[in-house]
Design an enzyme around this catalytic site. Structure first.
Site, PDB file in Angstrom:
ATOM      1  N   ARG A 175       0.444  -1.662  -0.151  1.00  0.00           N
ATOM      2  CA  ARG A 175       0.222  -0.097   0.017  1.00  0.00           C
ATOM      3  C   ARG A 175       0.480   1.316  -0.394  1.00  0.00           C
ATOM      4  O   ARG A 175       1.578   0.719   0.551  1.00  0.00           O
ATOM      5  CB  ARG A 175      -1.403   0.394   0.686  1.00  0.00           C
ATOM      6  CG  ARG A 175      -1.448   1.327   1.542  1.00  0.00           C
ATOM      7  CD  ARG A 175      -2.682   1.841   0.435  1.00  0.00           C
ATOM      8  NE  ARG A 175      -2.972   2.914   1.060  1.00  0.00           N
ATOM      9  CZ  ARG A 175      -3.995   4.203   0.602  1.00  0.00           C
ATOM     10  NH1 ARG A 175      -4.872   3.380  -1.348  1.00  0.00           N
ATOM     11  NH2 ARG A 175      -4.584   4.958   0.824  1.00  0.00           N
ATOM     12  N   LEU A 176       0.538   2.172  -1.200  1.00  0.00           N
ATOM     13  CA  LEU A 176       1.734   3.533  -0.824  1.00  0.00           C
ATOM     14  C   LEU A 176      -0.197   4.101   0.516  1.00  0.00           C
ATOM     15  O   LEU A 176      -0.528   4.637  -0.873  1.00  0.00           O
ATOM     16  CB  LEU A 176       1.497   4.249  -2.151  1.00  0.00           C
ATOM     17  CG  LEU A 176       3.401   3.185  -2.748  1.00  0.00           C
ATOM     18  CD1 LEU A 176       2.940   2.225  -3.191  1.00  0.00           C
ATOM     19  CD2 LEU A 176       2.961   4.388  -4.350  1.00  0.00           C
TER      20      LEU A 176
ATOM     21  N   SER B 284      -0.152   7.992   1.197  1.00  0.00           N
ATOM     22  CA  SER B 284      -0.079   8.912   1.882  1.00  0.00           C
ATOM     23  C   SER B 284      -0.457  10.212   3.221  1.00  0.00           C
ATOM     24  O   SER B 284      -1.459   9.973   3.892  1.00  0.00           O
ATOM     25  CB  SER B 284      -0.713  10.356   1.001  1.00  0.00           C
ATOM     26  OG  SER B 284       0.282  10.316  -0.111  1.00  0.00           O
TER      27      SER B 284
ATOM     28  N   CYS C  80      -1.998  11.824   6.183  1.00  0.00           N
ATOM     29  CA  CYS C  80      -3.125  12.067   6.708  1.00  0.00           C
ATOM     30  C   CYS C  80      -3.093  12.600   8.506  1.00  0.00           C
ATOM     31  O   CYS C  80      -3.298  12.038   8.907  1.00  0.00           O
ATOM     32  CB  CYS C  80      -4.217  11.883   6.212  1.00  0.00           C
ATOM     33  SG  CYS C  80      -5.536  12.726   6.255  1.00  0.00           S
TER      34      CYS C  80
ATOM     35  N   CYS D  95     -12.395  12.569   5.955  1.00  0.00           N
ATOM     36  CA  CYS D  95     -11.589  12.014   4.267  1.00  0.00           C
ATOM     37  C   CYS D  95     -11.995  10.238   4.980  1.00  0.00           C
ATOM     38  O   CYS D  95     -12.190   9.643   5.421  1.00  0.00           O
ATOM     39  CB  CYS D  95     -10.408  12.543   4.089  1.00  0.00           C
ATOM     40  SG  CYS D  95      -9.003  12.097   5.656  1.00  0.00           S
TER      41      CYS D  95
ATOM     42  N   GLN E 185      -8.609   3.644   5.690  1.00  0.00           N
ATOM     43  CA  GLN E 185      -8.068   3.072   4.300  1.00  0.00           C
ATOM     44  C   GLN E 185      -6.748   2.351   5.435  1.00  0.00           C
ATOM     45  O   GLN E 185      -5.914   0.827   5.291  1.00  0.00           O
ATOM     46  CB  GLN E 185      -7.411   3.685   3.501  1.00  0.00           C
ATOM     47  CG  GLN E 185      -8.925   4.578   2.626  1.00  0.00           C
ATOM     48  CD  GLN E 185      -8.456   5.094   1.235  1.00  0.00           C
ATOM     49  OE1 GLN E 185      -7.317   5.581   1.552  1.00  0.00           O
ATOM     50  NE2 GLN E 185      -9.103   4.825   0.012  1.00  0.00           N
TER      51      GLN E 185
ATOM     52  N   GLU F  92       1.669  14.875   3.103  1.00  0.00           N
ATOM     53  CA  GLU F  92       0.577  15.239   3.358  1.00  0.00           C
ATOM     54  C   GLU F  92      -0.499  16.707   1.779  1.00  0.00           C
ATOM     55  O   GLU F  92       0.161  17.395   1.494  1.00  0.00           O
ATOM     56  CB  GLU F  92       0.930  16.324   3.918  1.00  0.00           C
ATOM     57  CG  GLU F  92      -1.210  16.927   4.798  1.00  0.00           C
ATOM     58  CD  GLU F  92      -1.416  15.427   6.120  1.00  0.00           C
ATOM     59  OE1 GLU F  92      -2.214  15.870   6.845  1.00  0.00           O
ATOM     60  OE2 GLU F  92      -0.241  15.082   6.951  1.00  0.00           O
TER      61      GLU F  92
ATOM     62  N   ASP G 119      -3.656  16.985  -7.847  1.00  0.00           N
ATOM     63  CA  ASP G 119      -2.332  16.001  -7.309  1.00  0.00           C
ATOM     64  C   ASP G 119      -1.027  17.011  -7.100  1.00  0.00           C
ATOM     65  O   ASP G 119      -0.608  16.799  -8.921  1.00  0.00           O
ATOM     66  CB  ASP G 119      -2.949  15.230  -7.487  1.00  0.00           C
ATOM     67  CG  ASP G 119      -1.896  13.507  -6.793  1.00  0.00           C
ATOM     68  OD1 ASP G 119      -1.232  13.684  -6.038  1.00  0.00           O
ATOM     69  OD2 ASP G 119      -2.772  12.718  -6.466  1.00  0.00           O
TER      70      ASP G 119
ATOM     71  N   ARG H 160       1.384  15.217  -5.944  1.00  0.00           N
ATOM     72  CA  ARG H 160       2.114  14.285  -5.318  1.00  0.00           C
ATOM     73  C   ARG H 160       3.636  13.207  -6.229  1.00  0.00           C
ATOM     74  O   ARG H 160       2.952  13.568  -7.704  1.00  0.00           O
ATOM     75  CB  ARG H 160       1.368  12.768  -4.401  1.00  0.00           C
ATOM     76  CG  ARG H 160       0.371  13.603  -3.074  1.00  0.00           C
ATOM     77  CD  ARG H 160      -0.034  11.929  -2.768  1.00  0.00           C
ATOM     78  NE  ARG H 160      -1.028  12.061  -3.404  1.00  0.00           N
ATOM     79  CZ  ARG H 160      -2.356  11.069  -3.974  1.00  0.00           C
ATOM     80  NH1 ARG H 160      -2.468  10.283  -2.635  1.00  0.00           N
ATOM     81  NH2 ARG H 160      -3.200  11.293  -4.453  1.00  0.00           N
TER      82      ARG H 160
END
Length: 369
Positions: free
Chosen positions: A224-225, A227, A229, A240, A245, A267, A301, A303
Site C-alpha cells: 500500500r502506498l 500518503s 494524513c 476523508c 484506509q 500531506e 494532485d 504527489r
C-alpha cells in the site's frame, strides 16, 4: 598534512535549492539566474512590508508570478500558459501581495484589479520561482524583480543564488532515498512488524516503510502506498477516508502475515498540512477538493509516486499486489518498473462528512470506489 580542496566544501545544486527553500519560508528573497539576466524572488506568503519596499528599489519593475489556476480565480490573463505575470501596482505592498496569494482573503479583499498581465518576455525564471515556492510548501505566488547582475547582487546582499538550469534539473529530479534506520516494531496489526526510515539524498523529509512479517522478495508483495494524513490518520477526521484506509490495509497485511505499507510524507496530496487546511477552509465555503486546490494555485494532485517505487526497489521488491482504488498509482508503479500483478480494492465505509469528498474522488480523480 593534506588540505581538502575548497571545491568539496561548496554547496551542491541540491544543497543550494534546499537553502533557498528555507530562505523563502523565512521571508528572505533568493536570486535566480546568472550572467546578465536574473530575478530576485520573494514568496508572497512570508513577505514583510519593509522587504517588499526594499526589493522594489533593488531592480526593475515588480512583477508577481502566479499559476494559471490562481490566475483563473482572479480573472487575470495567463499569457504564459501555466502561469501569469502580474504587474504590481506602484501603491501596492505586502498586504496586497497576500491578498493576491491567499484565496482565504478573496471575500475580505475582492477588489484586487484590474490586474495587468505581461505578454512579452521570457517567463522561464518566473516559472522556476513558482516551482521553488511549491517545493517549500508555500502558496505559489512570488514577487519578482529583474536584475542584470544576479551574481553581484547576491554576493553584495548575502542572498542565496541559484543557477537556472541546475535548479530546473533539481526540482524535476527524483532524489534517491537512502535507508537510515530500521527497527522491530510490534503493532496491533501484527507483532512481527518492522519500521524502516528512508531519507532523500538532498536532505529532504523522510519517508517510512512498515514491513509486516517477512515478505518473500521473489513473489508479489501485498503493498500500500499511503500518503500522510495527520487529520485522518491521527485525529480520526471524518472528512476523508485516509484513517480507515490506513488501518484496513495494515489489518489485511496482518491477516495475511506479510506486506509492506509505504507511509509517504506528502500531506494533502503533496501541498502540505498548512495548504491542506487552507483547502479545508475553502471547502467550508462550498468548493470541492479539486476546486479548492485550484483556487490555491495548485494542481489536483502534486504527489510524486516515484518515491514509492524507489523504496520498494531498495527493499528488494520488484512486483506488488497493490492495495489502492487509484488507477494512477498502478500506472505510475508500472512506469517506474514495479510490476503490479493485482489491484486489490481498499473498501472502507462512508459517512455524511466524507460522502461528497468520495464522490469527487470518483468523478474527478478517477478512483474506483
Amino acid at each position: 598534512m593534506v588540505r581538502p580542496s575548497n571545491d568539496l566544501l561548496l554547496p551542491s545544486p541540491a544543497e543550494r535549492v534546499g537553502r533557498a527553500r528555507a530562505d523563502l519560508r523565512m521571508g528572505l528573497p533568493v536570486v535566480i539566474g546568472g550572467g546578465a539576466h536574473g530575478l530576485v524572488a520573494l514568496a508572497a506568503e512570508t513577505a514583510r512590508e519593509d522587504r517588499v519596499a526594499a526589493l522594489r528599489q533593488a531592480g526593475g519593475s515588480a512583477v508577481v508570478a502566479i499559476t494559471a489556476w490562481r490566475a483563473e480565480t482572479l480573472k487575470a490573463r495567463a499569457y504564459d500558459g501555466d502561469l501569469a505575470r502580474i504587474v504590481m501596482p506602484e501603491e501596492a505592498g505586502a498586504a496586497w501581495l497576500r491578498d493576491l496569494a491567499d484565496p482565504a482573503r478573496d471575500l475580505m479583499s475582492p477588489m484586487k484589479g484590474p490586474l495587468a498581465s505581461l505578454r512579452e518576455g521570457d517567463a522561464v525564471l518566473h516559472r522556476l520561482a513558482l516551482l521553488l515556492a511549491k517545493s517549500a510548501q508555500l502558496l505559489p505566488c512570488v514577487l519578482t524583480v529583474e536584475t542584470d547582475a544576479p551574481a553581484r547582487l547576491a554576493e553584495a546582499l548575502g542572498l542565496t543564488r541559484l543557477d537556472a538550469a541546475e535548479t530546473a534539473d533539481d526540482l524535476a529530479r527524483h532524489h534517491d532515498l537512502l535507508p537510515v534506520a530500521a527497527a522491530r516494531l510490534p503493532m496491533e496489526a501484527a507483532e512481527a512488524g518492522r519500521l524502516h526510515i528512508f531519507r532523500p539524498d538532498n536532505g529532504g523529509v523522510e519517508h517510512f516503510a512498515i514491513e509486516i512479517g517477512r515478505p518473500d522478495r521473489e513473489r508479489p508483495v501485498l503493498a500500500r502506498l499511503h500518503s500522510a494524513c495527520f487529520t485522518g490518520d491521527v485525529l480520526g477526521s471524518l472528512k476523508c477516508d485516509c484513517g480507515p484506509q490506513l488501518r484496513t490495509a495494515l489489518a489485511e497485511m496482518g491477516r495475511e502475515g506479510a506486506g509492506v505499507l509505504l507511509y509517504l510524507n506528502q500531506e494533502g496530496r503533496g501541498i502540505g498540512i498548512t495548504n491542506k487546511m487552507r483547502a479545508y477552509s475553502l471547502q467550508d465555503q462550498g468548493f470541492d477538493t479539486v476546486e479548492a486546490n485550484h483556487r490555491l494555485g495548485f494542481e489536483d494532485d502534486e504527489r510524486d509516486f516515484r518515491i514509492g517505487s524507489d523504496i520498494l526497489r531498495r527493499m528488494g521488491f520488484s512486483s506488488v499486489r497493490l492495495m489502492t482504488n487509484n488507477p494512477r498509482k498502478v500506472e505510475m508503479m508500472e512506469a517506474e518498473g514495479i510490476a503490479v500483478t493485482e489491484r486489490v480494492p481498499l473498501v472502507t465505509g462512508t459517512n455524511r462528512h466524507n460522502a461528497h469528498y468520495l464522490d469527487v474522488k470518483r468523478s474527478k480523480s478517477g478512483h474506483l470506489l
